[in-house]
Design an enzyme around this catalytic site. Sequence first.
Site, PDB file in Angstrom:
ATOM      1  N   ASN A  35       0.873  -1.179   0.000  1.00  0.00           N
ATOM      2  CA  ASN A  35       0.000   0.000   0.000  1.00  0.00           C
ATOM      3  C   ASN A  35       0.911   1.230   0.000  1.00  0.00           C
ATOM      4  O   ASN A  35       1.538   1.536   1.011  1.00  0.00           O
ATOM      5  CB  ASN A  35      -0.885  -0.030   1.251  1.00  0.00           C
ATOM      6  CG  ASN A  35      -1.687   1.244   1.422  1.00  0.00           C
ATOM      7  OD1 ASN A  35      -1.764   2.081   0.518  1.00  0.00           O
ATOM      8  ND2 ASN A  35      -2.289   1.399   2.601  1.00  0.00           N
ATOM      9  N   LYS A  57       0.089   4.204  -0.076  1.00  0.00           N
ATOM     10  CA  LYS A  57      -0.537   5.374   0.589  1.00  0.00           C
ATOM     11  C   LYS A  57      -0.355   6.597  -0.312  1.00  0.00           C
ATOM     12  O   LYS A  57      -0.422   6.465  -1.534  1.00  0.00           O
ATOM     13  CB  LYS A  57       0.051   5.563   1.998  1.00  0.00           C
ATOM     14  CG  LYS A  57      -0.006   4.261   2.807  1.00  0.00           C
ATOM     15  CD  LYS A  57       0.256   4.447   4.272  1.00  0.00           C
ATOM     16  CE  LYS A  57       0.121   3.097   4.975  1.00  0.00           C
ATOM     17  NZ  LYS A  57       0.217   3.192   6.418  1.00  0.00           N
ATOM     18  N   HIS A 112      -9.310   1.603   5.121  1.00  0.00           N
ATOM     19  CA  HIS A 112      -8.032   1.731   5.829  1.00  0.00           C
ATOM     20  C   HIS A 112      -8.210   2.681   7.021  1.00  0.00           C
ATOM     21  O   HIS A 112      -8.975   3.648   6.952  1.00  0.00           O
ATOM     22  CB  HIS A 112      -6.958   2.263   4.876  1.00  0.00           C
ATOM     23  CG  HIS A 112      -5.576   2.120   5.433  1.00  0.00           C
ATOM     24  ND1 HIS A 112      -5.078   2.997   6.375  1.00  0.00           N
ATOM     25  CD2 HIS A 112      -4.612   1.195   5.214  1.00  0.00           C
ATOM     26  CE1 HIS A 112      -3.861   2.599   6.704  1.00  0.00           C
ATOM     27  NE2 HIS A 112      -3.554   1.518   6.013  1.00  0.00           N
ATOM     28  N   GLU A 129      -6.480   4.978   8.041  1.00  0.00           N
ATOM     29  CA  GLU A 129      -6.196   6.390   7.716  1.00  0.00           C
ATOM     30  C   GLU A 129      -7.400   7.044   7.047  1.00  0.00           C
ATOM     31  O   GLU A 129      -7.621   8.255   7.211  1.00  0.00           O
ATOM     32  CB  GLU A 129      -4.932   6.463   6.845  1.00  0.00           C
ATOM     33  CG  GLU A 129      -3.692   6.146   7.686  1.00  0.00           C
ATOM     34  CD  GLU A 129      -2.538   5.514   6.928  1.00  0.00           C
ATOM     35  OE1 GLU A 129      -2.540   5.537   5.691  1.00  0.00           O
ATOM     36  OE2 GLU A 129      -1.634   4.986   7.601  1.00  0.00           O
ATOM     37  N   GLU A 172      -5.054  -4.566  10.805  1.00  0.00           N
ATOM     38  CA  GLU A 172      -3.977  -3.596  10.989  1.00  0.00           C
ATOM     39  C   GLU A 172      -4.216  -2.814  12.285  1.00  0.00           C
ATOM     40  O   GLU A 172      -4.992  -1.846  12.297  1.00  0.00           O
ATOM     41  CB  GLU A 172      -3.954  -2.603   9.820  1.00  0.00           C
ATOM     42  CG  GLU A 172      -3.767  -3.238   8.466  1.00  0.00           C
ATOM     43  CD  GLU A 172      -3.192  -2.253   7.460  1.00  0.00           C
ATOM     44  OE1 GLU A 172      -2.125  -2.542   6.904  1.00  0.00           O
ATOM     45  OE2 GLU A 172      -3.792  -1.178   7.248  1.00  0.00           O
ATOM     46  N   GLY A 231       3.075   2.326  10.763  1.00  0.00           N
ATOM     47  CA  GLY A 231       4.064   3.380  10.575  1.00  0.00           C
ATOM     48  C   GLY A 231       4.827   3.739  11.835  1.00  0.00           C
ATOM     49  O   GLY A 231       5.516   4.754  11.888  1.00  0.00           O
ATOM     50  N   SER A 235       3.825  -2.098  10.282  1.00  0.00           N
ATOM     51  CA  SER A 235       5.280  -2.168  10.464  1.00  0.00           C
ATOM     52  C   SER A 235       5.885  -3.499  10.039  1.00  0.00           C
ATOM     53  O   SER A 235       6.884  -3.946  10.611  1.00  0.00           O
ATOM     54  CB  SER A 235       5.663  -1.829  11.914  1.00  0.00           C
ATOM     55  OG  SER A 235       5.314  -0.484  12.207  1.00  0.00           O
TER      56      SER A 235
HETATM   57  P1  13P Z   1       3.381   0.426   7.603  1.00  0.00           P
HETATM   58  O1  13P Z   1       3.824  -0.901   6.998  1.00  0.00           O
HETATM   59  O2  13P Z   1       4.097   1.596   7.041  1.00  0.00           O
HETATM   60  O3  13P Z   1       3.325   0.352   9.080  1.00  0.00           O
HETATM   61  O4  13P Z   1       1.850   0.604   7.100  1.00  0.00           O
HETATM   62  C1  13P Z   1       0.947  -0.425   7.286  1.00  0.00           C
HETATM   63  C2  13P Z   1      -0.288  -0.077   6.565  1.00  0.00           C
HETATM   64  O5  13P Z   1      -1.045   0.773   6.984  1.00  0.00           O
HETATM   65  C3  13P Z   1      -0.566  -0.775   5.289  1.00  0.00           C
HETATM   66  O6  13P Z   1      -1.864  -0.504   4.842  1.00  0.00           O
END
Ligand code: 13P
Length: 256
Positions: free
Chosen positions: A10, A12, A93, A95, A169, A175, A214
């Site tokens: 992803n 993002k 997601h 976010e 997640e 992150g 992560s």
């Molecule tokens: P990270 O791998 O950067 O922690 O992000 C995970 C994520 O939100 C994937 O959708």
Amino acid sequence: MAHRPYIVGNWKMNGSRTMLAEARAIDRAALRYPDVQIALAPPFPFVGLLREAVNAIGIGGQDCHTAAKGAHTGDVSAAMLADIGADFVILGHSERRRDHHESDSLIRAKADAALAAGLGIIVCVGETLHERDAGQAEAVVSAQVDGSLPLGDAALEAAQAYKLAVAYEPVWAIGTGRVAAVEDVVAMHAAVRERLTAAYGDAGAKVRILYGGSVNAENAAGLLAAQGVGGALVGGASLTADAFLPIVAAAGQGEG
Ligand code: 13P
């Protein structure tokens, strides 16, 4: 219920035309891992470009609207993603739940639209640190699965065809470099599986549950070998082939 592990990057809100080279490198290497299903989800402007740049890997969007078309400035429909060759879309997601106040019912409506357009879906769920500390992680995530996954015949068909996935997640692991403990991942995936079986019966076993938060080259093997983990949704470590491919390799080894 064995099926190829599913490793999805992803991106993002990261990406550029220059990064097409990373996608091409991942695509070339994918041929070495036929037992792993690999995909990338770039921002909308790059979906079509990536689609044309790669052959062996799936390409998806990171969101879609509930409607197929119409007066929704700035939005993109599932039908449009399908039209430019996307295979799937990530929905719900954390976010987007946070930045755009997406509710479970909105995410379910988006999932219905995506399935109607012929896309596979990855529906994301996960608890906040506050919820985990309060002992509510399983209840929160179970309610998200119950509320955001699509229901009905189209959903059952998608599940049967391995076009339906859930990404667990934990918000506090995204992150942050702070990965969930394997035993917690196993417990959460079991809780998600139970809700999938309640929703889809036997077909619930065909929904892959990905871990996200992560994931990197160091921790991927342990996570991917854990009971009930059907793949990974990778953020930061999906932005370069060098960071992403060791995770793909770890999934290939997990096959056994
Ligand atoms: P990270 O791998 O950067 O922690 O992000 C995970 C994520 O939100 C994937 O959708």
